[in-house]
Design an enzyme around this catalytic site. Sequence first.
Site: not given
Length: 285
Positions: A36-37
């Site tokens: 996600g990051h």
Amino acid sequence: METFRTLNALKKALVQIRRRGETIALVPTMGYLHEGHLQLVRTARQSADRVIVSLYVNPFQFAPSEDFSSYPRTPEADAEALRRENVDGLFLPATEELYPRPPEAMTFVEVPGLSDTLCGAFRAGHFRGVATVVLKLFHLIQPDTAVFGEKDLQQLVLIRRLVEDLHLPIQIVGVPTVREADGLAKSSRNSYLSAIERPLAGALFAALNEAASALGRGPSAWGEIALKGQQVLEAKGFEVDYFAIRRLDDLEIPGPLERRLVILVAARLGRTRLIDNLSVDEALG
Ligand code: PAF
């Protein structure tokens, strides 16, 4: 990738970047990076000439009872992942520099209303801590763009409000949530789930989808739909903080004619607090 551990080192590099007329995209993180990051980083990469990622586990957004000391910290692995994504700068501030005064003398920034509802009602001081650290990062780095995940939707809406209210010349970009195969939103805190809890956690996204498909029954059913979502999760062993249908843009309680909605949930499975949301932007019946 250059690593900056002091404000001075950061400032020197920023002068060079600005001198060359390059734009900057900032991705603020607390580390323990997952896919996600990395998606935030890739979005940042497309938005500006230089990408700076900050990695700082901000003590002032954790309530005393929360997981600040046990929050996973893997700075070497994070740096390696960011290098592979061609990040230009990694900012690792020290608490003494970022917060030069003791807590009782610190300057904080408040975003009233948005800080007190949903997660704010369960996490005292959390959003004050988030708004303060993000504003510090914005002032220190002065990015053209800053990128945040839609998984933390309340945070994203709050930061947009902060930027608007303080007239900050920063474009805020939200990035869709990255999910595991069973729908569980990627989160650093998923690592707290036990082997027994992990297969149950997909129920959160399933409950959001079920609620979303029921919204067509019309506004008079919204209360019942939210309650059902909560009950389904409780039956599976979750302790639900909230299961709520809100207005997408400002997270206020929606009027019956509202068409841009979001369903948000926060629930605990054992010691792990999970949050998720699903926006529903359509012509509802
Ligand atoms: O979303 C996070 O990881 C944090 O809340 C943030 C935005 C980095 C502020 O500490």
